[in-house]
Each structure stands twice: as structure tokens, then as C-alpha cells.
Design an enzyme around this catalytic site. Structure first.
Site, mmCIF file in Angstrom:
data_model
loop_
_atom_site.group_PDB
_atom_site.id
_atom_site.type_symbol
_atom_site.label_atom_id
_atom_site.label_comp_id
_atom_site.label_asym_id
_atom_site.label_seq_id
_atom_site.Cartn_x
_atom_site.Cartn_y
_atom_site.Cartn_z
ATOM 1 N N ASP A 7 2.837 5.434 -6.679
ATOM 2 C CA ASP A 7 4.092 5.398 -5.861
ATOM 3 C C ASP A 7 5.278 5.407 -6.655
ATOM 4 O OD1 ASP A 7 1.726 3.626 -3.785
ATOM 5 O OD2 ASP A 7 3.183 5.187 -3.103
ATOM 6 N N HIS A 38 -2.169 -2.450 -9.592
ATOM 7 C CA HIS A 38 -3.218 -1.643 -8.631
ATOM 8 C C HIS A 38 -4.432 -2.505 -8.552
ATOM 9 C CE1 HIS A 38 -5.844 1.554 -7.185
ATOM 10 N NE2 HIS A 38 -4.734 2.066 -6.475
ATOM 11 N N HIS A 71 0.847 -1.297 -0.005
ATOM 12 C CA HIS A 71 0.083 -0.043 0.008
ATOM 13 C C HIS A 71 0.876 1.244 -0.105
ATOM 14 C CE1 HIS A 71 -3.422 2.305 0.768
ATOM 15 N NE2 HIS A 71 -3.741 2.287 1.879
HETATM 16 C C1 SDX Z 1 -1.252 2.160 -3.416
HETATM 17 O O1 SDX Z 1 -5.951 0.931 -3.299
HETATM 18 C C2 SDX Z 1 -5.742 1.812 -3.459
HETATM 19 O O2 SDX Z 1 -6.213 2.769 -3.925
HETATM 20 C C3 SDX Z 1 -4.144 2.132 -3.003
HETATM 21 C C4 SDX Z 1 -3.698 3.583 -3.426
HETATM 22 C C5 SDX Z 1 -4.279 4.639 -2.759
HETATM 23 O O3 SDX Z 1 -3.881 5.840 -3.385
HETATM 24 O O4 SDX Z 1 -4.782 4.395 -1.353
HETATM 25 O O5 SDX Z 1 -3.556 3.674 -5.074
HETATM 26 C C6 SDX Z 1 -2.177 3.300 -3.047
HETATM 27 O O6 SDX Z 1 -1.362 1.395 -2.478
HETATM 28 C C7 SDX Z 1 -0.867 1.836 -4.851
HETATM 29 C C8 SDX Z 1 -0.290 0.260 -4.931
HETATM 30 C C9 SDX Z 1 1.281 0.485 -4.219
HETATM 31 N N1 SDX Z 1 1.645 -0.782 -4.190
HETATM 32 C C10 SDX Z 1 2.787 -1.438 -5.050
HETATM 33 O O7 SDX Z 1 3.103 -0.611 -5.708
HETATM 34 C C11 SDX Z 1 3.162 -2.970 -4.457
HETATM 35 C C12 SDX Z 1 3.377 -3.543 -5.777
HETATM 36 N N2 SDX Z 1 2.052 -3.882 -6.487
HETATM 37 C C13 SDX Z 1 1.497 -5.133 -6.128
HETATM 38 O O8 SDX Z 1 1.746 -5.372 -4.605
HETATM 39 C C14 SDX Z 1 0.199 -5.358 -6.347
HETATM 40 O O9 SDX Z 1 -0.241 -4.966 -7.865
HETATM 41 C C15 SDX Z 1 -1.010 -4.506 -5.672
HETATM 42 C C16 SDX Z 1 -1.224 -4.980 -4.187
HETATM 43 C C17 SDX Z 1 -0.969 -3.014 -5.661
HETATM 44 C C18 SDX Z 1 -2.490 -4.940 -6.074
HETATM 45 O O10 SDX Z 1 -2.580 -6.332 -5.807
HETATM 46 P P1 SDX Z 1 -4.070 -7.057 -6.280
HETATM 47 O O11 SDX Z 1 -5.053 -6.184 -7.180
HETATM 48 O O12 SDX Z 1 -4.508 -7.679 -5.008
HETATM 49 O O13 SDX Z 1 -3.522 -8.193 -7.527
HETATM 50 P P2 SDX Z 1 -2.906 -9.142 -7.252
HETATM 51 O O14 SDX Z 1 -1.549 -9.134 -6.044
HETATM 52 O O15 SDX Z 1 -3.807 -10.583 -6.889
HETATM 53 O O16 SDX Z 1 -1.931 -9.430 -8.667
HETATM 54 C C19 SDX Z 1 -2.638 -9.931 -9.765
HETATM 55 C C20 SDX Z 1 -1.691 -10.566 -10.586
HETATM 56 C C21 SDX Z 1 -0.978 -11.672 -9.635
HETATM 57 O O17 SDX Z 1 -0.508 -12.590 -10.751
HETATM 58 P P3 SDX Z 1 -1.382 -13.820 -10.795
HETATM 59 O O18 SDX Z 1 -1.535 -14.567 -9.384
HETATM 60 O O19 SDX Z 1 -2.529 -13.511 -11.629
HETATM 61 O O20 SDX Z 1 -0.579 -14.953 -11.695
HETATM 62 O O21 SDX Z 1 -0.448 -9.487 -10.988
HETATM 63 C C22 SDX Z 1 0.580 -9.810 -10.377
HETATM 64 C C23 SDX Z 1 0.399 -10.952 -9.304
HETATM 65 O O22 SDX Z 1 1.550 -11.594 -9.120
HETATM 66 N N3 SDX Z 1 1.233 -8.653 -9.860
HETATM 67 C C24 SDX Z 1 2.527 -8.505 -9.800
HETATM 68 C C25 SDX Z 1 2.596 -7.047 -9.448
HETATM 69 N N4 SDX Z 1 1.465 -6.658 -9.320
HETATM 70 C C26 SDX Z 1 0.712 -7.624 -9.148
HETATM 71 N N5 SDX Z 1 3.623 -8.926 -10.559
HETATM 72 C C27 SDX Z 1 4.695 -8.242 -10.543
HETATM 73 N N6 SDX Z 1 5.064 -7.125 -9.790
HETATM 74 C C28 SDX Z 1 4.002 -6.458 -9.470
HETATM 75 N N7 SDX Z 1 3.929 -5.118 -8.890
#
Ligand code: SDX
Length: 426
Positions: free
Chosen positions: A362, A305, A264
Site C-alpha cells: 500500500d 506486515h 488492511h
Molecule cells: C495489507 O495480510 C496481508 O497479506 C495483507 C495485504 C494483502 O495483500 O492482503 O498484504 C494487504 O493489508 C498490507 C498492510 C497494510 N496496512 C498498513 O500499512 C497499516 C500499518 N501497518 C500496521 O497496522 C501493521 O504493520 C499491520 C497491521 C500491517 C501488521 O500488524 P501485525 O503483524 O499484527 O503486527 P503488530 O501490529 O503486532 O506490530 C508489531 C509491532 C508493534 O510494536 P510492539 O507492540 O511489538 O512494540 O510493530 C509495530 C507495532 O506497534 N508496528 C508499527 C507499524 N506496524 C507495526 N509501528 C509503527 N508503524 C507501523 N506501520
């Protein structure tokens, strides 16, 4: 319009569930009556669950749209200052000149914190993470403000909101100063909100701090771009804490704790650490391969996201601001080269395209904050400070709505069925 309904067949019985429509965005199926048919919905992580009705922020993940009270984020970030955005998030409409002046005056009158707060810091180690200090100090604020804690009184709720918006920069700067062993700097009310924050962060008693207008403008824009984001994890945390009637300072401390996670708000610090670990453009492929490897927990920080399956509109403004700040300060940061190359690779790579992983808010913020001179361990503190207005506006909205109930999700129990307990002696 004829009332739309969803029909469920449960154990042969037809169940009609009302479908509700909002001003914008997808409809929702009202499942509140489902309990009486002996079923709960099941949605860990709330991937498909609307938790409340809100008028504050609208996001369209597919189109990369973000509106605060209907105003597009790109217009707010370039045509309004952060306190104008705070006003409209809290009160519903952009302020008139008069309303803005009064709001800014009220904020200025609350920028100082009780002198006793200084002694809370003395208990922390100097190397404590600033987010740990921020969480503790904000949670303790309720011990200073007993008179304004009737959360059923809208005026007192607004007073708490303005007090928090006013004091977070002071407390955030104190966390930084304590961590580097420098004396705390008092707020100066002849400075703007972002100038005041920069002065409290970087000025020292021995000499005045010269505020660069471009830096103050970039700081203000960073605050705006982080101000609110609908029902994200930390905002949902604040709403759930607030639903029990907890005082607003405790609720905001809960939001700070939730935001700290690297998935997050902690992603901006993690993203910059990642760019530094990658170190050079020619090592990017190695890290992209790791991000794709299911057996490797590594993820590209700053990408992906829950809602945006398109470019995060804040990332676009952040990228422009990044170039403006680095150009105006004459900084050539190799990390920006790595970030730009990483973004380009990710946008062309089949894995990221198929999973719709775009740079999020971010991704660029860390580079700007580093250019401004903010240390990495303060990045999420800046995010928390900026998001306080969003959190407290949702808290205020929830308590303004009639029939606000304590949040209490249920579960699917998969543990042991009932069994006899055998006392240890037997
Ligand atoms: C913020 O919610 C909000 O609005 C948050 C925010 C706000 O203003 O409040 O926008 C702020 O938190 C932005 C996000 C910052 N986080 C990151 O940058 C961390 C990296 N991102 C991931 O952890 C992830 O993308 C999330 C947590 C942001 C979203 O995760 P989801 O929606 O739960 O999706 P998921 O984890 O299930 O991923 C879907 C797929 C997965 O692969 P499969 O299981 O389908 O094979 O995408 C892959 C994940 O492995 N994936 C990534 C990835 N993010 C998702 N693979 C590599 N690198 C990544 N960054």
C-alpha cells in the site's frame, strides 16, 4: 519419509500430533485431534495458525517471496496482463493463447450489469464513501442471479467467478461516477480490461476520453499486484462466509467489508492521507517519532506486515512502476519525495529495523493511483476490484475440496461462572 510427529504431554499423557509438510514453506502441526484430549489451541489473530490447505499463492515472509500458482509476482507483473493472472489464479496454470482468448471473450460478455442496479445507487447520498456503495451493490448482486447459485456445481462456481471479475470494474466506476454526479458510462468491449475501466471512470458523454497507454499499463499492473495474497484478513473472511454455504456475491461483499479497514486494504487511502498530512520532508521526523511512541496510536501507514519481515516484493515492483508512471506523465509529485525519504529513514531507523517494518503493497500504490487521476477515496475500491479474483479463487478452491466444513473456531471463556438470575421485580 518417516511420518513426522509432535509430542505433547497433557496431564501426564503423551499426545502425538502429526506434522504435515507442504510443497514449500514451514510444516504444520495437525491439531484436529486435540479436542478429544479436552483442549483447544489458543491463537487470537491467527499469528501461528494454518486455516486451510491451498495451492493458489505462496508467501515466504522472511525472503520476501510471493508466488501465484508457482509463478513469481515480479515475472507476472512485468510479463503477463491482469486477465492472464486471473486465469491462472482461478484455473491453476497460465493459459494457452486459445484459453486466454476464450477467457477474455467470456469476461467481455459479462461486463454489463442489470439496469436495475442503477436504482440501488439512487438510495445513496452523493457523499457516501465509494467502499460503502461497493459493499452494498456487490452484496445485492445475488438478487439478480438466482440461476447460477448452486455452489456445489463447479461450472456454476466458475461462471460466478468470471461474472464477478467482469462486473467489478463496471460497478467500481459507477460508484465513482455517482459520487461526482456524472452519468454512468457503459463498458466498451473493444477496449482491454484496464482501458475499459479507465474509460468508464473518466470518459463523459460530451467528449471522448483519450487513454494513455502508460496509464493503462500501470493500471493493469496495479490490478495484478493486488490480485491475491494467501490467507489475509479479507480472504479468510470470504472463506469463512463461504463455509456456511452463503452465495458468492454475499461472500465477496464480506471480503470487501473486511478489506476496508485501515490496517488492511484501507491503508493505501490512509497512506496517501498521511503523506499529505506530513506535507514536507522536514516534518517526517515528527511523524516517525509519533509512530514509535507506544502511547500514540499513530502508525506509519504503508509500513509493516503480518507475514513479510522483509521487503514486500509487490512494493518493489510498485516503486519501479511509480517512477515509470510519473516520468512518462511528466509529473513531479512532492508526495513521492516525501515517500522516498520516509522509506529511506524507516529502513535506517533502529525501531523499524528491529520490528522488521518495511514498505508494503500500500505504500506506493496510492502515489501511482493519484498520478493516474484516481481520487483517494477510490483507492480501496481499486484494491477490492483487483482482489476479487483472489477471493473468488479461494472460495472456489475451498468448495472444490472434499469434506469442506463450516468454519467454527472456539474460545477461552473468561466470563462469569454460572450464577442465579434475579428477576428485575425482585
Ligand atoms: C495489507 O495480510 C496481508 O497479506 C495483507 C495485504 C494483502 O495483500 O492482503 O498484504 C494487504 O493489508 C498490507 C498492510 C497494510 N496496512 C498498513 O500499512 C497499516 C500499518 N501497518 C500496521 O497496522 C501493521 O504493520 C499491520 C497491521 C500491517 C501488521 O500488524 P501485525 O503483524 O499484527 O503486527 P503488530 O501490529 O503486532 O506490530 C508489531 C509491532 C508493534 O510494536 P510492539 O507492540 O511489538 O512494540 O510493530 C509495530 C507495532 O506497534 N508496528 C508499527 C507499524 N506496524 C507495526 N509501528 C509503527 N508503524 C507501523 N506501520
Amino acid at each position: 519419509m518417516a511420518d513426522k510427529k509432535a509430542i505433547l504431554t497433557i496431564d501426564g499423557q503423551q499426545v502425538e500430533l502429526p506434522i504435515m509438510s507442504g510443497t514449500l514453506g514451514q510444516d504444520v502441526i495437525d491439531v484436529r485431534s486435540l479436542g478429544k484430549y479436552g483442549h483447544f489451541t489458543f491463537d487470537p489473530g491467527f499469528l501461528a495458525t494454518g486455516s486451510c490447505e491451498s495451492e493458489i499463492t505462496f508467501i515466504d515472509g522472511a525472503k520476501g517471496v510471493l508466488l501465484h500458482r508457482g509463478y513469481p509476482i515480479a515475472q507476472l507483473a512485468t510479463q503477463a496482463d491482469y486477465l492472464e493472472v486471473c486465469y491462472l489464479l482461478l484455473h491453476g496454470n497460465a493459459p494457452t493463447e486459445e484459453e486466454y482468448k476464450e477467457f477474455v471473450g467470456t469476461i467481455k460478455n459479462h461486463t454489463m450489469v442489470h439496469e436495475g442496479i442503477e436504482f440501488f445507487f439512487r438510495g445513496f447520498r452523493r457523499d457516501a464513501h465509494p467502499m460503502a456503495m461497493l459493499c452494498g451493490i456487490v452484496g445485492a448482486l445475488s438478487s439478480f442471479y438466482h440461476r447460477d447459485l448452486d455452489i456445489t456445481d463447479a461450472d456454476q462456481r466458475v461462471r460466478c467467478a468470471t461474472r464477478l471479475v467482469a462486473k467489478l470494474p463496471t460497478i467500481a466506476a459507477m460508484c465513482y461516477k455517482y459520487s461526482i454526479g456524472q452519468p454512468f458510462v457503459y463498458p466498451k468491449n473493444d477496449l482491454s480490461y484496464s482501458e475499459n475501466f479507465l474509460n468508464m471512470m473518466f470518459s463523459v458523454p460530451a467528449e471522448d476520453y483519450k487513454i494513455e497507454p502508460a496509464v493503462a499499463k500501470a493500471m493493469d499492473r496495479i490490478f495484478t499486484l493486488h490480485a491475491d495474497h494467501e490467507q489475509n484478513a479479507s480472504t479468510s473472511t470470504v472463506r469463512l462466509a463461504g463455509s456456511s454455504g452463503a452465495n458468492p456475491y454475499a461472500c465477496i461483499a464480506a471480503g470487501i467489508a473486511s478489506l476496508w479497514g485501515p490496517a488492511h486494504g484501507g491503508a493505501n487511502e490512509a497512506c496517501l492521507n498521511m503523506l499529505e498530512e506530513i506535507g514536507s520532508v522536514d516534518r517526517i521526523d515528527e511523524y516517525v517519532a509519533r509512530a514509535k511512541d507506544k502511547n500514540d496510536p499513530f502508525r506509519l501507514m504503508g509500513f509493516g506486515h503480518r507475514v513479510y519481515k522483509n521487503f514486500d516484493p509487490r512494493a518493489k515492483v510498485m516503486r519501479e512502476t511509480c517512477h515509470e508512471v510519473l516520468n512518462s506523465l511528466g509529473i513531479k509529485d512532492p508526495l513521492l519525495d516525501i515517500a522516498m525519504r520516509l522509506e529511506q529513514i524507516a529502513l535506517e531507523d533502529e525501531y523499524f529495523i528491529s520490528k522488521k517494518l518495511y514498505p508494503n503493497v500500500d505504500f506506493y500504490s496510492g502515489i501511482i493511483l493519484k498520478a493516474i487521476g484516481i481520487p483517494t477515496n477510490m483507492f480501496t475500491v481499486i484494491f477490492a476490484m483487483s482482489r476479487t479474483i483472489g477471493w473468488i479463487s479461494h472460495w472456489h478452491e475451498m468448495l472444490s475440496q472434499p469434506g469442506a466444513k463450516i468454519g467454527r473456531p472456539r474460545q477461552l471463556y473468561t466470563g462469569e461462572a454460572e450464577r442465579e438470575f434475579t428477576p428485575i421485580k425482585k
